[in-house]
Motif scaffolding. Sequence first.
Motif, short mmCIF file in Angstrom:
data_model
loop_
_atom_site.label_atom_id
_atom_site.label_comp_id
_atom_site.label_asym_id
_atom_site.label_seq_id
_atom_site.Cartn_x
_atom_site.Cartn_y
_atom_site.Cartn_z
N LEU A 37 -18.97 17.89 -41.08
CA LEU A 37 -18.50 16.50 -41.07
C LEU A 37 -19.51 15.60 -40.36
N TRP A 38 -20.03 16.07 -39.23
CA TRP A 38 -20.99 15.28 -38.47
C TRP A 38 -22.27 15.04 -39.26
N VAL A 39 -22.80 16.09 -39.86
CA VAL A 39 -24.04 15.97 -40.63
C VAL A 39 -23.83 15.04 -41.84
N GLY A 40 -22.69 15.20 -42.52
CA GLY A 40 -22.40 14.33 -43.66
C GLY A 40 -22.30 12.87 -43.25
N SER A 41 -21.65 12.62 -42.09
CA SER A 41 -21.53 11.24 -41.60
C SER A 41 -22.89 10.67 -41.22
N ALA A 42 -23.74 11.51 -40.61
CA ALA A 42 -25.08 11.05 -40.22
C ALA A 42 -25.92 10.71 -41.44
N ILE A 43 -25.83 11.54 -42.48
CA ILE A 43 -26.58 11.27 -43.71
C ILE A 43 -26.09 9.99 -44.36
N ALA A 44 -24.76 9.80 -44.40
CA ALA A 44 -24.20 8.57 -44.98
C ALA A 44 -24.66 7.35 -44.20
N ALA A 45 -24.63 7.43 -42.88
CA ALA A 45 -25.07 6.30 -42.05
C ALA A 45 -26.55 6.00 -42.26
N LEU A 46 -27.35 7.07 -42.37
CA LEU A 46 -28.78 6.88 -42.59
C LEU A 46 -29.04 6.25 -43.96
N ALA A 47 -28.29 6.67 -44.97
CA ALA A 47 -28.46 6.10 -46.31
C ALA A 47 -28.11 4.61 -46.32
N VAL A 48 -27.00 4.26 -45.65
CA VAL A 48 -26.62 2.85 -45.58
C VAL A 48 -27.68 2.05 -44.82
N GLY A 49 -28.19 2.65 -43.73
CA GLY A 49 -29.21 1.96 -42.95
C GLY A 49 -30.48 1.71 -43.75
N VAL A 50 -30.93 2.72 -44.49
CA VAL A 50 -32.14 2.56 -45.32
C VAL A 50 -31.92 1.49 -46.39
N PHE A 51 -30.72 1.50 -46.99
CA PHE A 51 -30.42 0.48 -48.00
C PHE A 51 -30.45 -0.93 -47.42
N VAL A 52 -29.84 -1.12 -46.26
CA VAL A 52 -29.81 -2.43 -45.62
C VAL A 52 -31.21 -2.85 -45.19
N TRP A 53 -31.96 -1.90 -44.60
CA TRP A 53 -33.34 -2.23 -44.21
C TRP A 53 -34.17 -2.64 -45.43
N GLY A 54 -33.96 -1.94 -46.54
CA GLY A 54 -34.69 -2.28 -47.76
C GLY A 54 -34.37 -3.69 -48.23
N LEU A 55 -33.08 -4.06 -48.20
CA LEU A 55 -32.69 -5.42 -48.58
C LEU A 55 -33.32 -6.46 -47.65
N ILE A 56 -33.33 -6.16 -46.36
CA ILE A 56 -33.90 -7.11 -45.39
C ILE A 56 -35.38 -7.32 -45.66
N PHE A 57 -36.13 -6.23 -45.80
CA PHE A 57 -37.57 -6.35 -46.03
C PHE A 57 -37.88 -6.99 -47.39
N TRP A 58 -37.03 -6.68 -48.40
CA TRP A 58 -37.23 -7.30 -49.70
C TRP A 58 -37.04 -8.82 -49.62
N CYS A 59 -36.00 -9.25 -48.90
CA CYS A 59 -35.76 -10.68 -48.74
C CYS A 59 -36.88 -11.36 -47.96
N VAL A 60 -37.36 -10.67 -46.92
CA VAL A 60 -38.44 -11.23 -46.11
C VAL A 60 -39.68 -11.47 -46.97
N ILE A 61 -39.99 -10.49 -47.83
CA ILE A 61 -41.20 -10.60 -48.67
C ILE A 61 -40.96 -11.53 -49.86
N ARG A 62 -39.84 -11.34 -50.54
CA ARG A 62 -39.59 -12.09 -51.77
C ARG A 62 -39.36 -13.57 -51.51
N TYR A 63 -38.66 -13.89 -50.42
CA TYR A 63 -38.29 -15.29 -50.19
C TYR A 63 -39.00 -15.89 -48.99
N ARG A 64 -40.17 -15.38 -48.68
CA ARG A 64 -40.93 -15.97 -47.57
C ARG A 64 -41.39 -17.38 -47.97
N LYS A 65 -41.68 -18.20 -47.00
CA LYS A 65 -42.08 -19.58 -47.24
C LYS A 65 -43.47 -19.62 -47.86
#
Length: 276
Positions: A37-65
Motif C-alpha cells: 500500500l505504501w509503495v503504491g501510494s508513493a508511486i501514485a504521488a510521484l506520478a501526480v507530481g511529475v504530471f503537475v511539474w510537467g504542466l508548470i514547466f510547459w506553461c512557463v515555456i509556452r506562455y512566457r512573455k
Amino acid sequence: MAAVTMPVLAGCTVQEAFSFGFPLTMPTTESKEIMDLWVGSAIAALAVGVFVWGLIFWCVIRYRKRSDELPVQTRYNLPMEVLFTVTPFLIIAVLFYYTVVVQTNITKLTENPDNTVTVTAFKWNWEFTYDDTDPDGDGPMQPVSGTVGTSDYIPILVLPTNETIRIKEESADVIHSFWVPDLLFKRDVMPGFVNEFEITIEQEGAYVGRCAELCGAYHSMMNFELRAVSSEDFQAYLGHLQDGLSTPEALEAIGQDPYATTTKPFDTKPNSGEAS
C-alpha cells in the motif's frame, strides 16, 4: 525517469528508495500488505507530481512573455476546470479504496487463533503472558506466565512462525503503544480497554519493539524484543516456562540467545559526576 534516477543517486535499490526508510524485512503477511500500500501510494504521488511539474514547466515555456503586446484573454476553460476538479477526487477514491481493503485485512480477527498473548504495558516496561496454552496436549488449558521487563532486563516476547497469533493489549496505568517497526504496524495500549489484533509471522528472527506513545519520563527506554521461532521451539519454550525456568533459561534451552540482541537496557540512574 525519476524512478530510475532516485535510486541511482541514492546508491540503493528501487525497493529501498520507495520504502523511504521503512524496514524491508516484512516478517508478517500483514506487513507485506502495508508495504505494498505504501509503495503504491508513493508511486501514485510521484506520478501526480511529475504530471503537475510537467504542466508548470510547459506553461512557463509556452506562455512566457515574448513582447509587450497583451496576450489573448481567456475567461474560463470548462473542460480544464472539470478535469482539475474530477481528477483529484478520482485519485482520492482509488487510494481510499485500497487503504480500506488493507486496513480491513490487517485488523480482522479470526474466531479461533492458534495462539493468544496478553501484553500488559506499565510505566515503563512490558509483561507478556501466554494465554490458554497446553504445550503437552494432555491437561487443562492454563495461562503461562511470561516475561516481566525491568530496568535491567529487556523483556522478550517469544512467538511462533506460520501460526495465527492474537495479541491482547492491556495497560496498568497510562496510554502506551505496542510497536515493532519491522511489522510496519502499531496499536495503542489504553487503560480500561482491551485492544486486540492478529499477526502471522513468516520469518524467524529477532525484532526490536518499542513504546510509540509518550508515556512519561522513561518512555524512550521502554523497549522489548519480539523473538520469532519455529512452532516446535515455541511449544518447547512454553513447556520450559511451565516447568519453572526463567525466560533466559527457557530461551537457552531451545538454542536461542537468552537476552535481547536488538536493544539493551538503559541506565536509569543519574550520573553523580554530572552537574545537576
